[in-house]
Enzyme design. Sequence first.
Site: not given
Length: 407
Positions: A28, A84, A86, A88, A150, A169, A197, A230
């Site tokens: 993104h 989370h 999101e 991904d 986040h 994350d 990151y 990640h």
Amino acid sequence: MARVYEAIPIAEGFYWVGAVDWGLRDFHGYATHRGTTYNSYLMTTPSGRNVVFDGVKEPFVDVMLSRIASVVDPASVDTVVSNHAEMDHSGGLPRLCAALSPSRILASQAGVKNLSMQLEGFSGVTAVGDGEVVDLGGEQAVFMETRMLHWPDSMFSYLPSRRILVSQDAFGMHLASAELFAHRVDRALLREEAGRYYANILMPYSRLVTALLSKVASAGLTLDVIAPDHGPVWVEGREPGPSFITGLYAEWAAQKPTRKAVVSFDTMWKSTETMALAIAEGLEAGGATSVVLPLHGSHRSDVAYELLEAGALLLGTPTINNNLFPTVADLVAYLRGLRRQNLVGAAFGSHGWSGEGVRQLSAAMAEMKIDLLHPGLSVQFRPDGSALSACRELGAATAARLAAGEA
Ligand code: FEO
């Protein structure tokens, strides 16, 4: 389905079952030069009601299922924890849940709300509260809300009997690697990618990072393993281990200015570029370190990364059709959102006739709460000797200000 991919053991009964995305180059708007991983974890329990922490990006669901099947019957997965939501991590959940049929999905309150819009038709999404202890098939887990780290839904899962923190994350990085463990990866590479990151994902929430590190310390959590969503896994007793990454986070969250200045610009006819180079000369002559990033060769997220450990930002733009140059406008929009604190700086640039670019850039930098050391150094056409002297003076003045800030 033929089993192609194997799980990687991390601790007794705790496995990595994620996927490596070697080819990802854009996340993104953040340039992921070295790809990424989507980490998921499988915990086997004494009851045989097994648990999965976090999902993977949708195209990698079969990889994840294959890794789970290398350890247990996928039908034995009773609980999916979504730290989370999101895409991904949650993008693959509809297909994963269809394959596993877990009896429940656990998420934070905000996570339940987000998943309700992503998991149509799945009724077993249950909220867990901050500090809530939940029995997961005979193993306890403690959930810790990390709102806005986040996303509003973000949370950590801590497994007290194994002293493992699944940190979504946080403490992660976009780094595709055949090595799962941080202590087997080059230390400088870890620092760079963790920094990229942090700068591009977590920098706007630095005050919350500081508060979270205090919360983890005061809770007295012992961390044998930090397992992020990640990049590599951090193992206590190995170097670099958990304290390496938590120490870097404490440093980055403080956003303390250094004597490094970032000079970034774009140019039409090399006049703004000539000004940038003269400013960099002034910075170096004044004892600062300069990093020059022309936007026709540097990505916006590389500028964000360089700003992570800087004290000054000098931005240059030509004026085109009464506006900022498009790449500079793009950078400003990106950096505005990342909200780096404690910067000094100035705008500069060359124009042919009207010169709105530098005025607009100065205004945008003031709005970003950058302490401006100059109202905007603007030159018509090519910078002459006196204009280049003014550029060197701006660089030197910036260096002096950075040195004073360090004293
Ligand atoms: Fe890795 Fe915020 O998603």
